[in-house]
Design a protein around this motif. Structure first.
Motif, PDB file in Angstrom:
ATOM      1  N   GLU A  77      25.942  30.262  49.208  1.00  0.00           N
ATOM      2  CA  GLU A  77      26.180  30.544  47.798  1.00  0.00           C
ATOM      3  C   GLU A  77      27.119  29.512  47.197  1.00  0.00           C
ATOM      4  OE1 GLU A  77      27.683  34.530  47.636  1.00  0.00           O
ATOM      5  OE2 GLU A  77      29.733  33.846  47.695  1.00  0.00           O
ATOM      6  N   GLN A  78      26.921  29.298  45.912  1.00  0.00           N
ATOM      7  CA  GLN A  78      27.687  28.288  45.194  1.00  0.00           C
ATOM      8  C   GLN A  78      28.410  29.003  44.062  1.00  0.00           C
ATOM      9  OE1 GLN A  78      25.110  25.279  43.636  1.00  0.00           O
ATOM     10  NE2 GLN A  78      26.747  24.199  42.563  1.00  0.00           N
ATOM     11  N   ILE A  79      29.737  28.857  44.009  1.00  0.00           N
ATOM     12  CA  ILE A  79      30.531  29.485  42.953  1.00  0.00           C
ATOM     13  C   ILE A  79      30.337  28.672  41.666  1.00  0.00           C
ATOM     14  CG2 ILE A  79      32.845  30.202  42.243  1.00  0.00           C
ATOM     15  CD1 ILE A  79      31.860  31.633  44.725  1.00  0.00           C
ATOM     16  N   VAL A  80      30.038  29.362  40.577  1.00  0.00           N
ATOM     17  CA  VAL A  80      29.835  28.674  39.298  1.00  0.00           C
ATOM     18  C   VAL A  80      30.627  29.401  38.216  1.00  0.00           C
ATOM     19  CG1 VAL A  80      27.561  27.749  39.825  1.00  0.00           C
ATOM     20  CG2 VAL A  80      27.756  29.981  38.785  1.00  0.00           C
ATOM     21  N   ARG A  81      30.896  28.677  37.156  1.00  0.00           N
ATOM     22  CA  ARG A  81      31.518  29.280  35.979  1.00  0.00           C
ATOM     23  C   ARG A  81      30.395  29.660  35.024  1.00  0.00           C
ATOM     24  NH1 ARG A  81      36.416  25.612  34.227  1.00  0.00           N
ATOM     25  NH2 ARG A  81      36.388  27.242  32.659  1.00  0.00           N
ATOM     26  N   ARG A  82      30.727  30.514  34.081  1.00  0.00           N
ATOM     27  CA  ARG A  82      29.689  30.990  33.164  1.00  0.00           C
ATOM     28  C   ARG A  82      29.071  29.854  32.360  1.00  0.00           C
ATOM     29  NH1 ARG A  82      29.628  36.674  32.718  1.00  0.00           N
ATOM     30  NH2 ARG A  82      31.409  37.536  33.791  1.00  0.00           N
ATOM     31  N   ASP A  83      29.856  28.879  31.963  1.00  0.00           N
ATOM     32  CA  ASP A  83      29.295  27.788  31.156  1.00  0.00           C
ATOM     33  C   ASP A  83      28.436  26.837  31.988  1.00  0.00           C
ATOM     34  OD1 ASP A  83      31.574  27.063  32.518  1.00  0.00           O
ATOM     35  OD2 ASP A  83      32.327  25.726  30.965  1.00  0.00           O
ATOM     36  N   GLY A  84      28.644  26.796  33.293  1.00  0.00           N
ATOM     37  CA  GLY A  84      27.826  25.930  34.135  1.00  0.00           C
ATOM     38  C   GLY A  84      26.609  26.625  34.720  1.00  0.00           C
ATOM     39  N   LEU A  85      26.539  27.950  34.533  1.00  0.00           N
ATOM     40  CA  LEU A  85      25.436  28.726  35.105  1.00  0.00           C
ATOM     41  C   LEU A  85      24.085  28.330  34.514  1.00  0.00           C
ATOM     42  CD1 LEU A  85      24.470  31.126  36.842  1.00  0.00           C
ATOM     43  CD2 LEU A  85      24.895  32.579  34.850  1.00  0.00           C
ATOM     44  N   VAL A  86      24.041  28.216  33.206  1.00  0.00           N
ATOM     45  CA  VAL A  86      22.771  27.914  32.534  1.00  0.00           C
ATOM     46  C   VAL A  86      22.266  26.529  32.937  1.00  0.00           C
ATOM     47  CG1 VAL A  86      21.666  27.589  30.299  1.00  0.00           C
ATOM     48  CG2 VAL A  86      23.294  29.438  30.624  1.00  0.00           C
ATOM     49  N   GLN A  87      23.181  25.594  33.008  1.00  0.00           N
ATOM     50  CA  GLN A  87      22.774  24.233  33.373  1.00  0.00           C
ATOM     51  C   GLN A  87      22.226  24.189  34.801  1.00  0.00           C
ATOM     52  OE1 GLN A  87      25.926  21.390  33.113  1.00  0.00           O
ATOM     53  NE2 GLN A  87      24.549  19.643  33.301  1.00  0.00           N
ATOM     54  N   LEU A  88      22.882  24.907  35.710  1.00  0.00           N
ATOM     55  CA  LEU A  88      22.426  24.945  37.100  1.00  0.00           C
ATOM     56  C   LEU A  88      21.032  25.592  37.208  1.00  0.00           C
ATOM     57  CD1 LEU A  88      23.278  24.437  40.070  1.00  0.00           C
ATOM     58  CD2 LEU A  88      24.014  26.820  40.100  1.00  0.00           C
ATOM     59  N   ILE A  89      20.825  26.659  36.456  1.00  0.00           N
ATOM     60  CA  ILE A  89      19.528  27.352  36.493  1.00  0.00           C
ATOM     61  C   ILE A  89      18.434  26.497  35.865  1.00  0.00           C
ATOM     62  CG2 ILE A  89      18.278  29.333  35.542  1.00  0.00           C
ATOM     63  CD1 ILE A  89      20.783  30.980  36.120  1.00  0.00           C
ATOM     64  N   ARG A  90      18.772  25.810  34.811  1.00  0.00           N
ATOM     65  CA  ARG A  90      17.754  24.945  34.170  1.00  0.00           C
ATOM     66  C   ARG A  90      17.327  23.807  35.107  1.00  0.00           C
ATOM     67  NH1 ARG A  90      18.423  24.533  27.755  1.00  0.00           N
ATOM     68  NH2 ARG A  90      18.275  26.744  27.413  1.00  0.00           N
ATOM     69  N   GLN A  91      18.290  23.269  35.844  1.00  0.00           N
ATOM     70  CA  GLN A  91      17.933  22.209  36.798  1.00  0.00           C
ATOM     71  C   GLN A  91      17.002  22.758  37.880  1.00  0.00           C
ATOM     72  OE1 GLN A  91      21.654  20.735  38.241  1.00  0.00           O
ATOM     73  NE2 GLN A  91      21.976  19.360  36.512  1.00  0.00           N
ATOM     74  N   ALA A  92      17.304  23.976  38.341  1.00  0.00           N
ATOM     75  CA  ALA A  92      16.458  24.572  39.386  1.00  0.00           C
ATOM     76  C   ALA A  92      15.068  24.890  38.849  1.00  0.00           C
ATOM     77  CB  ALA A  92      17.116  25.837  39.932  1.00  0.00           C
ATOM     78  N   GLN A  93      15.000  25.411  37.619  1.00  0.00           N
ATOM     79  CA  GLN A  93      13.691  25.750  37.049  1.00  0.00           C
ATOM     80  C   GLN A  93      12.932  24.505  36.608  1.00  0.00           C
ATOM     81  OE1 GLN A  93      14.136  28.870  34.109  1.00  0.00           O
ATOM     82  NE2 GLN A  93      13.722  30.400  35.699  1.00  0.00           N
ATOM     83  N   LYS A  94      13.634  23.422  36.402  1.00  0.00           N
ATOM     84  CA  LYS A  94      12.936  22.174  36.074  1.00  0.00           C
ATOM     85  C   LYS A  94      12.158  21.690  37.301  1.00  0.00           C
ATOM     86  CE  LYS A  94      13.826  17.818  33.721  1.00  0.00           C
ATOM     87  NZ  LYS A  94      14.861  16.928  33.202  1.00  0.00           N
ATOM     88  N   ALA A  95      12.789  21.859  38.475  1.00  0.00           N
ATOM     89  CA  ALA A  95      12.110  21.470  39.715  1.00  0.00           C
ATOM     90  C   ALA A  95      11.012  22.459  40.083  1.00  0.00           C
ATOM     91  CB  ALA A  95      13.127  21.363  40.845  1.00  0.00           C
ATOM     92  N   ASN A  96      11.266  23.751  39.890  1.00  0.00           N
ATOM     93  CA  ASN A  96      10.288  24.809  40.195  1.00  0.00           C
ATOM     94  C   ASN A  96      10.154  25.723  38.980  1.00  0.00           C
ATOM     95  OD1 ASN A  96       9.881  24.037  42.908  1.00  0.00           O
ATOM     96  ND2 ASN A  96      11.788  25.040  43.460  1.00  0.00           N
ATOM     97  N   PRO A  97       9.226  25.445  38.075  1.00  0.00           N
ATOM     98  CA  PRO A  97       9.120  26.253  36.854  1.00  0.00           C
ATOM     99  C   PRO A  97       8.795  27.732  37.118  1.00  0.00           C
ATOM    100  CG  PRO A  97       7.781  24.266  36.701  1.00  0.00           C
ATOM    101  CD  PRO A  97       8.285  24.342  38.089  1.00  0.00           C
ATOM    102  N   ASP A  98       8.201  28.045  38.253  1.00  0.00           N
ATOM    103  CA  ASP A  98       7.840  29.442  38.534  1.00  0.00           C
ATOM    104  C   ASP A  98       8.942  30.199  39.265  1.00  0.00           C
ATOM    105  OD1 ASP A  98       5.403  29.089  37.334  1.00  0.00           O
ATOM    106  OD2 ASP A  98       4.404  28.513  39.187  1.00  0.00           O
ATOM    107  N   GLN A  99      10.072  29.581  39.485  1.00  0.00           N
ATOM    108  CA  GLN A  99      11.141  30.253  40.225  1.00  0.00           C
ATOM    109  C   GLN A  99      11.805  31.312  39.340  1.00  0.00           C
ATOM    110  OE1 GLN A  99      14.365  27.770  41.565  1.00  0.00           O
ATOM    111  NE2 GLN A  99      14.750  29.125  43.307  1.00  0.00           N
TER     112      GLN A  99
END
Length: 138
Positions: A77-99
């Motif tokens: 697990e990776q600790i994130v702040r609320r403002d960095g959460l969206v950016q991290l998720i967008r990067q992951a969904q950019k690689a896997n749009p169906d995730q």
């Protein structure tokens, strides 16, 4: 003149039934080659199906901290702040749009905190959001 006594006839005349059966047999024999068999589009053996991507888990701890676990990459697990959460998720969904993204709240966390995280994700138009729940033990 002798009188003939009438008796009931106990046999069934099957000749007309046989005639009808033979006519139908001839009709089906003539019509069978004219029937066009249906075309079925079967998948090829060598086609590769994409396996489902494991969902990304956003954990909301009892103190309100957030942690992200992307099981598609690593189980840590990776600790994130609320403002960095969206950016991290967008990067992951950019690689896997169906995730999918699932939110797992700690047992002691207020439901309101879980809803805040969900609201942040929905406001930033993150797709495929769900809640993670564990079934009650026996």
């Amino acid at each position: 003149m002798a009188r003939r006594t009438r008796r009931a006839m106990a046999e069934i005349n099957v000749v007309p039934y046989i005639d009808v059966m033979l006519v139908l047999l001839i009709i089906f024999m003539v019509a069978a080659p004219l029937i066009n068999p249906g075309q079925i589009d079967l998948p090829q053996v060598a086609q590769k199906l994409d396996p489902a991507v494991a969902p990304m888990e956003v954990r909301v701890r009892a103190n309100g901290d957030l942690a992200v676990v992307d099981r598609a990459k690593s189980p840590e697990e990776q600790i994130v702040r609320r403002d960095g959460l969206v950016q991290l998720i967008r990067q992951a969904q950019k690689a896997n749009p169906d995730q999918a993204i699932v939110i797992a709240g700690d047992k002691a966390v207020r439901y309101e905190e879980v809803l805040k995280v969900m609201d942040i994700l929905q406001q930033n138009q993150v797709k495929r959001i769900g809640l993670l729940a564990r079934p009650a033990g026996p």
